[in-house]
Design a protein around this motif. Structure first.
Motif, PDB file in Angstrom:
ATOM      1  N   ASP A 156      -0.566  -3.885  -1.429  1.00  0.00           N
ATOM      2  CA  ASP A 156      -0.942  -5.513  -0.494  1.00  0.00           C
ATOM      3  C   ASP A 156       0.621  -5.196  -0.221  1.00  0.00           C
ATOM      4  O   ASP A 156       1.560  -5.530  -0.401  1.00  0.00           O
ATOM      5  N   GLU A 168       2.109  -8.432  -0.312  1.00  0.00           N
ATOM      6  CA  GLU A 168       3.374  -9.520  -1.323  1.00  0.00           C
ATOM      7  C   GLU A 168       4.242  -7.774  -1.944  1.00  0.00           C
ATOM      8  O   GLU A 168       5.299  -8.356  -1.919  1.00  0.00           O
ATOM      9  N   GLU A 169       3.347  -7.014  -2.556  1.00  0.00           N
ATOM     10  CA  GLU A 169       4.628  -5.523  -3.296  1.00  0.00           C
ATOM     11  C   GLU A 169       5.570  -5.213  -1.603  1.00  0.00           C
ATOM     12  O   GLU A 169       6.752  -4.727  -2.085  1.00  0.00           O
ATOM     13  N   ALA A 221       6.825  -7.034   0.965  1.00  0.00           N
ATOM     14  CA  ALA A 221       7.216  -7.538   0.981  1.00  0.00           C
ATOM     15  C   ALA A 221       8.819  -8.204   0.091  1.00  0.00           C
ATOM     16  O   ALA A 221       9.708  -8.285  -0.398  1.00  0.00           O
ATOM     17  N   GLY A 222       8.482  -7.760  -1.617  1.00  0.00           N
ATOM     18  CA  GLY A 222       8.939  -7.975  -2.684  1.00  0.00           C
ATOM     19  C   GLY A 222      10.163  -7.202  -1.990  1.00  0.00           C
ATOM     20  O   GLY A 222      11.334  -7.400  -2.839  1.00  0.00           O
ATOM     21  N   ARG A 253       9.637  -6.854   6.792  1.00  0.00           N
ATOM     22  CA  ARG A 253       9.582  -8.770   5.885  1.00  0.00           C
ATOM     23  C   ARG A 253       8.813  -9.626   7.334  1.00  0.00           C
ATOM     24  O   ARG A 253       7.741 -10.122   7.401  1.00  0.00           O
ATOM     25  N   ASN A 302       5.029  -8.597   7.831  1.00  0.00           N
ATOM     26  CA  ASN A 302       3.733  -9.186   6.937  1.00  0.00           C
ATOM     27  C   ASN A 302       4.496 -10.510   7.256  1.00  0.00           C
ATOM     28  O   ASN A 302       3.732 -11.320   6.796  1.00  0.00           O
ATOM     29  N   ALA A 314       0.489 -12.905   7.933  1.00  0.00           N
ATOM     30  CA  ALA A 314       0.663 -13.659   6.416  1.00  0.00           C
ATOM     31  C   ALA A 314      -0.258 -15.145   8.134  1.00  0.00           C
ATOM     32  O   ALA A 314      -0.760 -16.333   7.356  1.00  0.00           O
TER      33      ALA A 314
END
Length: 112
Positions: free
Chosen positions: A50, A52-53, A55-56, A104, A107, A111
């Motif tokens: 997803d 989040e992964e 972005a991390g 980043r 994402n 969002a």
């Protein structure tokens, strides 16, 4: 709109180049950081990750840029001269940063 897989593939390609360059300096700890990021990035290819992964991963890559003692301060010198093969370090480093930044930014807009 660019496919997130395209951004990931670009980041992987640039990380691979940067880790190869950093491998020329056996005394540097920076190679391990970027190698770990590369391993993580490759593990995300083709998976149902997803945002989040991704972005991390991007945050992990970008976290070493900026501030005192950061990767930006790294100088590839040994015995008073630049390590052979490190001439393209700045360009490779910038490409990695920009590829992570693109992830980043993508994402952040997803969002919204």
């Amino acid at each position: 709109m660019t496919n997130p897989q395209t951004h990931l593939n670009e980041l992987i390609a640039h990380l691979a180049v940067l880790t190869d360059i950093l491998a020329l300096d056996a005394d540097s700890h920076w190679g391990a950081h970027f190698h770990n990021c590369l391993t993580t990035a490759r593990s995300l290819v083709g998976s149902s990750h997803d945002g989040e992964e991704l972005a991390g991963l991007a945050c992990s890559v970008m976290s070493v840029y900026g501030g005192m003692g950061s990767f930006n301060d790294y100088a590839p010198w040994q015995n008073g001269r630049c390590i052979a093969g490190m001439e393209s370090l700045d360009e490779a480093s910038n490409r990695v940063y920009m590829a992570a930044r693109a992830i980043r930014l993508r994402n952040a807009t997803d969002a919204d």
